[in-house]
Scaffold this motif. Structure first.
Motif, PDB file in Angstrom:
ATOM      1  N   GLU A 283       0.848  -1.196   0.000  1.00 32.44           N
ATOM      2  CA  GLU A 283       0.000   0.000   0.000  1.00 32.44           C
ATOM      3  C   GLU A 283       0.885   1.248   0.000  1.00 32.44           C
ATOM      4  O   GLU A 283       1.927   1.283   0.665  1.00 32.44           O
ATOM      5  CB  GLU A 283      -0.883   0.026   1.252  1.00 32.44           C
ATOM      6  N   ALA A 284       0.445   2.262  -0.732  1.00 36.55           N
ATOM      7  CA  ALA A 284       1.218   3.505  -0.828  1.00 36.55           C
ATOM      8  C   ALA A 284       1.459   4.126   0.549  1.00 36.55           C
ATOM      9  O   ALA A 284       2.510   4.714   0.818  1.00 36.55           O
ATOM     10  CB  ALA A 284       0.499   4.490  -1.738  1.00 36.55           C
ATOM     11  N   THR A 285       0.483   3.949   1.450  1.00 35.90           N
ATOM     12  CA  THR A 285       0.571   4.595   2.766  1.00 35.90           C
ATOM     13  C   THR A 285       1.705   4.042   3.632  1.00 35.90           C
ATOM     14  O   THR A 285       2.049   4.637   4.647  1.00 35.90           O
ATOM     15  CB  THR A 285      -0.746   4.389   3.537  1.00 35.90           C
ATOM     16  N   ALA A 286       2.277   2.913   3.232  1.00 36.84           N
ATOM     17  CA  ALA A 286       3.351   2.326   4.040  1.00 36.84           C
ATOM     18  C   ALA A 286       4.700   2.997   3.763  1.00 36.84           C
ATOM     19  O   ALA A 286       5.706   2.637   4.356  1.00 36.84           O
ATOM     20  CB  ALA A 286       3.441   0.829   3.751  1.00 36.84           C
ATOM     21  N   TYR A 287       4.725   3.955   2.841  1.00 40.86           N
ATOM     22  CA  TYR A 287       6.009   4.525   2.424  1.00 40.86           C
ATOM     23  C   TYR A 287       6.080   6.029   2.634  1.00 40.86           C
ATOM     24  O   TYR A 287       6.277   6.798   1.699  1.00 40.86           O
ATOM     25  CB  TYR A 287       6.293   4.146   0.958  1.00 40.86           C
ATOM     26  N   ARG A 288       5.894   6.439   3.857  1.00 39.44           N
ATOM     27  CA  ARG A 288       5.989   7.867   4.155  1.00 39.44           C
ATOM     28  C   ARG A 288       7.449   8.220   4.394  1.00 39.44           C
ATOM     29  O   ARG A 288       8.147   7.499   5.099  1.00 39.44           O
ATOM     30  CB  ARG A 288       5.169   8.204   5.392  1.00 39.44           C
ATOM     31  N   ALA A 289       7.895   9.327   3.816  1.00 38.79           N
ATOM     32  CA  ALA A 289       9.308   9.672   3.983  1.00 38.79           C
ATOM     33  C   ALA A 289       9.543  11.173   4.061  1.00 38.79           C
ATOM     34  O   ALA A 289      10.672  11.633   3.951  1.00 38.79           O
ATOM     35  CB  ALA A 289      10.103   9.080   2.825  1.00 38.79           C
ATOM     36  N   LEU A 290       8.457  11.947   4.284  1.00 41.90           N
ATOM     37  CA  LEU A 290       8.609  13.401   4.294  1.00 41.90           C
ATOM     38  C   LEU A 290       9.574  13.878   5.379  1.00 41.90           C
ATOM     39  O   LEU A 290      10.353  14.797   5.171  1.00 41.90           O
ATOM     40  CB  LEU A 290       7.242  14.066   4.474  1.00 41.90           C
ATOM     41  N   ASP A 291       9.528  13.203   6.549  1.00 37.40           N
ATOM     42  CA  ASP A 291      10.419  13.583   7.655  1.00 37.40           C
ATOM     43  C   ASP A 291      11.877  13.473   7.245  1.00 37.40           C
ATOM     44  O   ASP A 291      12.703  14.314   7.582  1.00 37.40           O
ATOM     45  CB  ASP A 291      10.179  12.657   8.858  1.00 37.40           C
ATOM     46  N   LYS A 292      12.154  12.413   6.525  1.00 34.02           N
ATOM     47  CA  LYS A 292      13.523  12.165   6.091  1.00 34.02           C
ATOM     48  C   LYS A 292      14.010  13.282   5.163  1.00 34.02           C
ATOM     49  O   LYS A 292      15.142  13.738   5.268  1.00 34.02           O
ATOM     50  CB  LYS A 292      13.576  10.830   5.350  1.00 34.02           C
ATOM     51  N   ILE A 293      13.122  13.700   4.261  1.00 32.12           N
ATOM     52  CA  ILE A 293      13.498  14.770   3.328  1.00 32.12           C
ATOM     53  C   ILE A 293      13.716  16.066   4.100  1.00 32.12           C
ATOM     54  O   ILE A 293      14.689  16.785   3.874  1.00 32.12           O
ATOM     55  CB  ILE A 293      12.387  14.992   2.262  1.00 32.12           C
ATOM     56  N   LYS A 294      12.804  16.335   5.055  1.00 33.36           N
ATOM     57  CA  LYS A 294      12.897  17.567   5.839  1.00 33.36           C
ATOM     58  C   LYS A 294      14.223  17.622   6.605  1.00 33.36           C
ATOM     59  O   LYS A 294      14.948  18.617   6.569  1.00 33.36           O
ATOM     60  CB  LYS A 294      11.714  17.623   6.824  1.00 33.36           C
ATOM     61  N   LYS A 295      14.533  16.512   7.263  1.00 35.55           N
ATOM     62  CA  LYS A 295      15.762  16.418   8.052  1.00 35.55           C
ATOM     63  C   LYS A 295      16.971  16.619   7.137  1.00 35.55           C
ATOM     64  O   LYS A 295      17.920  17.351   7.456  1.00 35.55           O
ATOM     65  CB  LYS A 295      15.818  15.035   8.715  1.00 35.55           C
ATOM     66  N   PHE A 296      16.927  15.981   5.978  1.00 38.42           N
ATOM     67  CA  PHE A 296      18.027  16.078   5.027  1.00 38.42           C
ATOM     68  C   PHE A 296      18.246  17.520   4.589  1.00 38.42           C
ATOM     69  O   PHE A 296      19.364  18.031   4.542  1.00 38.42           O
ATOM     70  CB  PHE A 296      17.737  15.193   3.810  1.00 38.42           C
ATOM     71  N   LYS A 297      17.120  18.205   4.319  1.00 39.71           N
ATOM     72  CA  LYS A 297      17.219  19.595   3.856  1.00 39.71           C
ATOM     73  C   LYS A 297      17.803  20.488   4.953  1.00 39.71           C
ATOM     74  O   LYS A 297      18.626  21.358   4.677  1.00 39.71           O
ATOM     75  CB  LYS A 297      15.836  20.110   3.471  1.00 39.71           C
ATOM     76  N   GLU A 298      17.339  20.250   6.181  1.00 34.71           N
ATOM     77  CA  GLU A 298      17.844  21.074   7.296  1.00 34.71           C
ATOM     78  C   GLU A 298      19.341  20.873   7.467  1.00 34.71           C
ATOM     79  O   GLU A 298      20.099  21.818   7.596  1.00 34.71           O
ATOM     80  CB  GLU A 298      17.108  20.692   8.586  1.00 34.71           C
ATOM     81  N   GLU A 299      19.763  19.620   7.452  1.00 35.08           N
ATOM     82  CA  GLU A 299      21.181  19.320   7.672  1.00 35.08           C
ATOM     83  C   GLU A 299      22.062  19.872   6.557  1.00 35.08           C
ATOM     84  O   GLU A 299      23.206  20.224   6.777  1.00 35.08           O
ATOM     85  CB  GLU A 299      21.386  17.800   7.776  1.00 35.08           C
ATOM     86  N   ASN A 300      21.507  19.924   5.362  1.00 39.77           N
ATOM     87  CA  ASN A 300      22.320  20.397   4.239  1.00 39.77           C
ATOM     88  C   ASN A 300      21.969  21.824   3.833  1.00 39.77           C
ATOM     89  O   ASN A 300      22.411  22.300   2.796  1.00 39.77           O
ATOM     90  CB  ASN A 300      22.150  19.461   3.053  1.00 39.77           C
ATOM     91  N   SER A 301      21.147  22.448   4.673  1.00 40.28           N
ATOM     92  CA  SER A 301      20.609  23.790   4.425  1.00 40.28           C
ATOM     93  C   SER A 301      20.240  24.033   2.958  1.00 40.28           C
ATOM     94  O   SER A 301      20.601  25.023   2.351  1.00 40.28           O
ATOM     95  CB  SER A 301      21.544  24.880   4.955  1.00 40.28           C
ATOM     96  N   LEU A 302      19.540  23.020   2.406  1.00 44.15           N
ATOM     97  CA  LEU A 302      18.956  23.206   1.068  1.00 44.15           C
ATOM     98  C   LEU A 302      17.553  23.745   1.283  1.00 44.15           C
ATOM     99  O   LEU A 302      16.902  23.394   2.233  1.00 44.15           O
ATOM    100  CB  LEU A 302      18.838  21.859   0.352  1.00 44.15           C
ATOM    101  N   SER A 303      17.119  24.589   0.385  1.00 38.54           N
ATOM    102  CA  SER A 303      15.757  25.057   0.598  1.00 38.54           C
ATOM    103  C   SER A 303      14.835  24.379  -0.396  1.00 38.54           C
ATOM    104  O   SER A 303      15.235  23.917  -1.414  1.00 38.54           O
ATOM    105  CB  SER A 303      15.679  26.562   0.448  1.00 38.54           C
TER     106      SER A 303
END
Lengths: 203, 328
Positions: free
Chosen positions: A183-203
């Motif tokens: 199911e598509a709902t089993a693959y949430r990853a927004l937190d990971k992207i957010k964390k990645f952006k913060e750590e790499n200060s990408l906007s």
């Protein structure tokens, strides 16, 4: 190039360089498949499977049409055993416009009836009638089931020719809800992207 | 998983002027009203043949598309990924079956379609003639090739042929899992160790050119399709679909700090359209016509399956069987 699939490198693929064309019925006959998604909902036509017999058709139908969501029943019927009316345009009732040719009378027996209410949608199981021929079954279903909804197309099939799943075997679908990995709902990853952006200060 | 507009060849069909004008008018009016065409309706020869070709190619693409990813099932990193990839590949093969049945309602048997795939007469999505070198390649396919397919399939699901629309609706629901799963896999590598990031970036570099080919030749060079658009067989032009795909996914790729191997790729804010280096259409033609890195292997695997399964099918066939065209 050598295959990237190690399994293929263990096979002599060149041995299969000649293939004879398929013979007739190599892919078997077709069965129309009907699915009941929930208890008390109508069986709905979902598509076709090719199979050598009814039991295999049922197995293929289960794999093909009940991998997702919920399911409480499947029925299969050889395509050749379904008699169909013509299909009218949206808004025109086939029961008013079509009279089936007289077919041979037989013993009184049960028939299952399916209706199409809109082009592009699926046929729904409407109910059963008792009749001695297909045209009588059509006429009886007109008397019984032709109410305020416009019917565009009618399928009639002898009940002995359609196999509904035995009520006792419905537990084959109990594990459906456990298979969340498809199911598509089993693959949430927004937190990971957010964390990645913060750590790499990408906007 | 399928991208439209794959072939350059023209179909041999009855000329439109030779069709019965009254029946043609009824047919066109029905489409104009937004109603679907069902298998027993009268339809022009060009409509029937074009749809058979399109749906059949779509089905072949699902079957062949299962191969580059299927390769990675045994080596998927961990149990969860293995389960998911197996489910995805099973979906793709199931999609092929749905589509073959939809094409069958138009009068071409499944036997004939599979024969034409194996003999090379029918085509399939060109992108599957490229190899999946690493796990990251299979992640790219799951996310972006499927994303491309969804753009294409959601458009086609609004088309005019009932059985194809019904099959596509079911397919699109399953594809939403593929898309999320694929995105999850790419995010995992792209936000991982430097080696994982490098592996993911290399997969993007390899797959971007075939991905740009995915929607078919540029409108500037592809055949005129007005009548097919009017009949809602083709729902949008190749360039429009490509643009929609870029608009939806390039920002999602860039936000992961990944780059794409095209220095000219950018959105023109004035026109709202994406600009890019024109894909190499000569390569596209060459690969479609058999000269890609994996064409021979893909078809050899199909031939092997065909030969190895023959005795089973023969043993199961009842002499009483009788073929009739599926209903819907």
């Amino acid at each position: 190039m050598e295959s990237l699939d190690p399994r293929l490198n263990r096979i002599d693929l060149d041995a299969f360089n000649q293939t004879k064309p398929k013979t007739r019925l190599d892919q078997f006959e077709t069965y129309e498949v009907f699915v009941q998604a929930k208890e008390n909902k109508s069986y709905q036509h979902e598509g076709v499977v090719h199979a050598p017999n009814e039991e295999m058709a049922f197995l293929f139908a289960k794999e093909q049409f009940s991998r997702r969501g919920t399911c409480t029943g499947i029925a299969v019927c050889k395509t050749e055993n379904i008699k169909t009316s013509p299909t009218t345009d949206n808004g025109r009732n086939v029961y008013d416009e079509y009279e089936p040719p007289h077919s041979e009378l037989g013993e009184y027996e049960k028939f299952d009836v399916f209706h199409l209410f809109r082009r592009g949608k699926q046929h729904l199981h409407i109910g059963k009638v008792e009749a001695s021929s297909y045209d009588e079954a059509f006429n009886k279903s007109k008397a019984l089931y032709n109410n305020d909804k416009t019917v565009l197309n009618v399928w009639v099939v002898k009940t002995e020719n359609i196999m509904f799943i035995d009520e006792n075997y419905r537990d084959i679908w109990y594990t459906l809800s456990e298979k969340q990995f498809r199911e598509a709902t089993a693959y949430r990853a927004l937190d990971k992207i957010k964390k990645f952006k913060e750590e790499n200060s990408l906007s | 998983m399928y991208g439209g507009g794959n072939t350059f060849e023209k179909l041999q069909t009855k000329a439109l002027k030779d069709e019965d004008p009254q029946l043609l008018a009824v047919f066109e009016a029905r489409i104009e009203r937004g109603e679907k065409i069902e298998p027993t309706d009268w339809m022009p020869d060009l409509y029937r043949k074009q749809l058979i070709r399109m749906i059949e190619q779509h089905a072949h693409s699902e079957i062949i598309g299962a191969l580059p990813e299927g390769t990675w099932i045994t080596r998927a990193p961990g149990f969860k990924r293995k389960l998911a990839l197996m489910a995805k590949v099973q979906d793709e093969v199931g999609h092929a079956q749905l589509l073959y049945s939809a094409a069958e309602t138009l009068g071409k048997s499944r036997e004939q379609m599979i024969d034409d795939l194996i003999s090379g007469k029918s085509k399939y999505s060109n992108i599957f003639n490229y190899p999946a070198f690493t796990w990251a390649d299979s992640c790219f396919i799951s996310w972006l090739v499927d994303a491309g397919a969804i753009v294409n399939q959601t458009a086609n699901a609004r088309g005019s042929y009932g059985p194809y629309c019904r099959a596509l609706e079911r397919i699109c629901i399953e594809e939403s899992f593929h898309l999320k799963y694929g995105h999850h896999c790419v995010i995992h590598l792209a936000t991982g160790t430097p080696i994982q990031r490098k592996m993911m970036q290399e997969a993007f570099n390899r797959w971007w050119p075939p991905m740009m080919h995915f929607f078919g030749p540029s409108d500037k060079i592809s055949a005129h399709t007005e009548v097919l658009m009017k009949w809602k067989v083709k729902m949008d032009t190749n360039d429009n679909m490509r643009n929609q795909f870029l608009d939806m996914y390039v920002p999602k790729i860039w936000e992961l700090g990944l780059t794409l191997p095209d220095p000219n790729l950018k959105k023109n804010e004035e026109t709202g359209r994406w600009e890019y280096t024109e894909p190499d259409w000569e390569e596209f033609k060459r690969v479609i016509n058999g000269d890609g890195p994996c064409n021979a292997e893909r078809l050899a695997v199909r031939r092997m399956a065909e030969e190895r399964g023959r005795w089973v099918r023969k043993a199961l066939l009842s002499p009483k069987s009788k073929y009739v065209t599926p209903l819907a």
